[in-house]
Design a protein around this motif. Structure first.
Motif, PDB file in Angstrom:
ATOM      1  N   VAL A   1       0.851  -1.188   0.000  1.00  0.00           N
ATOM      2  CA  VAL A   1       0.000   0.000   0.000  1.00  0.00           C
ATOM      3  C   VAL A   1       0.890   1.243   0.000  1.00  0.00           C
ATOM      4  O   VAL A   1       1.909   1.280   0.681  1.00  0.00           O
TER       5      VAL A   1
ATOM      6  N   TYR B   1       1.247   5.551   0.379  1.00  0.00           N
ATOM      7  CA  TYR B   1       0.663   6.682   1.090  1.00  0.00           C
ATOM      8  C   TYR B   1      -0.366   7.387   0.206  1.00  0.00           C
ATOM      9  O   TYR B   1      -1.462   7.737   0.657  1.00  0.00           O
TER      10      TYR B   1
ATOM     11  N   ILE C   1      -3.731   5.595   0.015  1.00  0.00           N
ATOM     12  CA  ILE C   1      -4.579   5.809   1.198  1.00  0.00           C
ATOM     13  C   ILE C   1      -5.207   7.194   1.132  1.00  0.00           C
ATOM     14  O   ILE C   1      -6.413   7.356   1.382  1.00  0.00           O
TER      15      ILE C   1
ATOM     16  N   GLU D   1      -9.194   8.091   0.804  1.00  0.00           N
ATOM     17  CA  GLU D   1      -9.778   8.862   1.898  1.00  0.00           C
ATOM     18  C   GLU D   1     -10.451  10.143   1.369  1.00  0.00           C
ATOM     19  O   GLU D   1     -11.530  10.523   1.826  1.00  0.00           O
TER      20      GLU D   1
ATOM     21  N   MET E   1     -18.623   0.980   2.767  1.00  0.00           N
ATOM     22  CA  MET E   1     -17.647   0.348   3.672  1.00  0.00           C
ATOM     23  C   MET E   1     -18.137  -1.013   4.130  1.00  0.00           C
ATOM     24  O   MET E   1     -17.361  -1.977   4.202  1.00  0.00           O
TER      25      MET E   1
ATOM     26  N   TYR F   1     -11.751  -2.930  15.458  1.00  0.00           N
ATOM     27  CA  TYR F   1     -12.087  -1.525  15.205  1.00  0.00           C
ATOM     28  C   TYR F   1     -13.501  -1.133  15.634  1.00  0.00           C
ATOM     29  O   TYR F   1     -13.710  -0.039  16.131  1.00  0.00           O
TER      30      TYR F   1
ATOM     31  N   HIS G   1      -2.967  -6.821   9.867  1.00  0.00           N
ATOM     32  CA  HIS G   1      -2.322  -5.932   8.887  1.00  0.00           C
ATOM     33  C   HIS G   1      -2.757  -6.295   7.463  1.00  0.00           C
ATOM     34  O   HIS G   1      -3.090  -5.408   6.652  1.00  0.00           O
TER      35      HIS G   1
ATOM     36  N   ARG H   1      -6.340  -5.121   6.826  1.00  0.00           N
ATOM     37  CA  ARG H   1      -6.421  -3.670   6.571  1.00  0.00           C
ATOM     38  C   ARG H   1      -6.037  -3.352   5.130  1.00  0.00           C
ATOM     39  O   ARG H   1      -6.702  -2.557   4.455  1.00  0.00           O
TER      40      ARG H   1
ATOM     41  N   LEU I   1      -8.743  -4.541   2.765  1.00  0.00           N
ATOM     42  CA  LEU I   1      -9.919  -3.665   2.852  1.00  0.00           C
ATOM     43  C   LEU I   1      -9.689  -2.417   2.011  1.00  0.00           C
ATOM     44  O   LEU I   1     -10.568  -2.001   1.249  1.00  0.00           O
TER      45      LEU I   1
ATOM     46  N   LYS J   1       4.764   4.466   8.909  1.00  0.00           N
ATOM     47  CA  LYS J   1       3.794   5.503   8.595  1.00  0.00           C
ATOM     48  C   LYS J   1       2.605   4.894   7.877  1.00  0.00           C
ATOM     49  O   LYS J   1       1.460   5.207   8.155  1.00  0.00           O
ATOM     50  N   HIS J   2       2.890   3.998   6.950  1.00  0.00           N
ATOM     51  CA  HIS J   2       1.802   3.350   6.232  1.00  0.00           C
ATOM     52  C   HIS J   2       0.940   2.527   7.176  1.00  0.00           C
ATOM     53  O   HIS J   2      -0.277   2.500   7.046  1.00  0.00           O
ATOM     54  N   ILE J   3       1.568   1.836   8.105  1.00  0.00           N
ATOM     55  CA  ILE J   3       0.810   1.034   9.071  1.00  0.00           C
ATOM     56  C   ILE J   3      -0.088   1.953   9.897  1.00  0.00           C
ATOM     57  O   ILE J   3      -1.268   1.659  10.103  1.00  0.00           O
TER      58      ILE J   3
ATOM     59  N   GLU K   1      -1.158   4.933   9.015  1.00  0.00           N
ATOM     60  CA  GLU K   1      -2.185   5.489   8.121  1.00  0.00           C
ATOM     61  C   GLU K   1      -3.308   4.491   7.896  1.00  0.00           C
ATOM     62  O   GLU K   1      -4.492   4.836   7.928  1.00  0.00           O
ATOM     63  N   LEU K   2      -2.922   3.245   7.657  1.00  0.00           N
ATOM     64  CA  LEU K   2      -3.911   2.187   7.458  1.00  0.00           C
ATOM     65  C   LEU K   2      -4.753   1.991   8.708  1.00  0.00           C
ATOM     66  O   LEU K   2      -5.958   1.800   8.631  1.00  0.00           O
ATOM     67  N   ASP K   3      -4.096   2.030   9.834  1.00  0.00           N
ATOM     68  CA  ASP K   3      -4.783   1.864  11.112  1.00  0.00           C
ATOM     69  C   ASP K   3      -5.802   2.988  11.316  1.00  0.00           C
ATOM     70  O   ASP K   3      -6.958   2.737  11.670  1.00  0.00           O
TER      71      ASP K   3
ATOM     72  N   PHE L   1      -7.143   4.873   9.012  1.00  0.00           N
ATOM     73  CA  PHE L   1      -8.177   4.722   7.979  1.00  0.00           C
ATOM     74  C   PHE L   1      -9.221   3.689   8.422  1.00  0.00           C
ATOM     75  O   PHE L   1     -10.420   3.961   8.396  1.00  0.00           O
ATOM     76  N   SER L   2      -8.737   2.543   8.843  1.00  0.00           N
ATOM     77  CA  SER L   2      -9.649   1.455   9.255  1.00  0.00           C
ATOM     78  C   SER L   2     -10.489   1.876  10.456  1.00  0.00           C
ATOM     79  O   SER L   2     -11.700   1.667  10.489  1.00  0.00           O
TER      80      SER L   2
ATOM     81  N   LYS M   1     -11.346   4.830  11.473  1.00  0.00           N
ATOM     82  CA  LYS M   1     -12.300   5.897  11.162  1.00  0.00           C
ATOM     83  C   LYS M   1     -13.508   5.363  10.416  1.00  0.00           C
ATOM     84  O   LYS M   1     -14.652   5.678  10.765  1.00  0.00           O
TER      85      LYS M   1
END
Lengths: 194, 136
Positions: free
Chosen positions: A101, A103, A106, A110, A125, A144, A169, A172, A175, B5-7, B9-11, B13-14, B16
């Protein structure tokens, strides 16, 4: 640890007052149902599994030691009862290619999601979450939505800590990939062709 | 650092967007329907099953059967169940005096009756366990 109020009602039930179990049902039914629904993807089946979960809990209440939260103990019963129900129905397993993934990925996803109305976003979602494999979906949901700690999820699922972290991980990332595919038309419209 | 950082960010995102999902609602009668089933289970728990014949009595019956069987096999007499001589002259009135004197069961017949009783006894135990497991 189990709350004092929970323990009070648990003791009442163990001492023969079955009607006291209604308090525990009302307190935890939504939690049990939401996990069962996320795993079975069917409302009627989830209700049946939820009933089975509470019945098993009632029968085995004297085995509840109180060294963990009652909710965690109940989750464990729900998780395994649902897994048995899922195995019987043999739902499809989805396979996904997981790429690393970025940045930007994401951020793009978003940005699009923020532009979608909350109700519609919730539906998107939910649909995307339902496309994940059963185990990963349930782990994401417990972590979550129900906000269980890693330790509690380990207790529920019997997974090792390392295994759980890897699955979490991966789930995520999957998803995000699914959400991205679902909102691709909007992304193309906003950013042009990739 | 980039990987972490990606972890993160993913965290974020999930966290939220999963938290934002509207969940299906349970049917309003869920608790009442469930409690009906719980009450039925509880009635069975409160009134434990008490057998008509206790285990002790069954054990004694079993011992008696084994004793009778072993006696019958070891006995040299033609019949172990010949009724002892009784003064039954009072039965002359009813002309039944010969009836009792003539009652005699051979060893073989008696053994068969005992074995038959034993088989029913064993089957009874299995049937009882079967029906108890069905109730549970």
């Amino acid at each position: 640890m189990t709350t004092t109020k929970d323990q009070l009602y648990i003791n009442k039930v163990i001492n023969g007052d079955a009607s006291a179990f209604a308090y525990l049902v009302d307190t935890y039914k939504n939690m049990v149902f939401s996990l069962a629904y996320k795993m079975t993807k069917n409302k009627e089946e989830a209700e049946e599994v939820s009933q089975d979960t509470f019945i098993k809990a009632f029968k085995n209440l004297s085995n509840f030691k109180g060294d963990s939260k009652f909710s965690t103990w109940l989750y464990r019963i729900c998780y395994h009862t649902t897994l048995d129900a899922i195995k019987k129905n043999k739902k499809n397993n989805y396979t996904f290619e997981i790429n690393e993934v970025t940045y930007n990925q994401i951020q793009s996803v978003e940005t699009i999601l923020q532009g979608i109305e909350r109700k519609e976003r919730s539906v998107i979602m939910d649909k995307c979450l339902m496309k994940l494999p059963d185990e990963e979906r349930s782990i994401l949901w417990m972590f979550y939505y129900d906000e269980l700690s890693l330790k509690e999820i380990i207790e529920v699922t019997n997974l090792s800590e390392a295994n759980l972290k890897v699955k979490l991980h991966r789930a995520r990332k999957k998803l995000l990939t699914i959400v991205e595919k679902n909102i691709e038309p909007e992304m193309i419209e906003n950013y042009g062709r990739k | 650092m980039g990987e972490n950082k990606h972890i993160k960010e993913l965290d974020d995102f999930s966290k939220k967007y999963i938290k934002d999902i509207d969940t299906e609602k349970l049917s309003p009668e869920f608790t009442s329907e469930l409690m009906k089933k719980i009450q039925v289970l509880n009635v069975y728990k409160v009134q434990p099953f008490t057998p008509l014949i206790s285990k002790k009595v069954w054990f004694l019956i079993g011992l008696l059967l084994v004793a009778i069987l072993s006696i019958s096999f070891n006995s040299n007499e033609e019949s172990i169940l010949s009724v002892p001589e009784l003064d039954v002259t009072f039965l002359n009135k009813f002309q039944l005096s010969n009836l009792i004197e003539s009652v005699s069961i051979s060893n073989t017949t008696f053994s068969i009756i005992c074995l038959f009783g034993l088989m029913i006894f064993i089957q009874f135990i299995y049937l009882k366990k079967y029906f108890e497991s069905r109730i549970h």
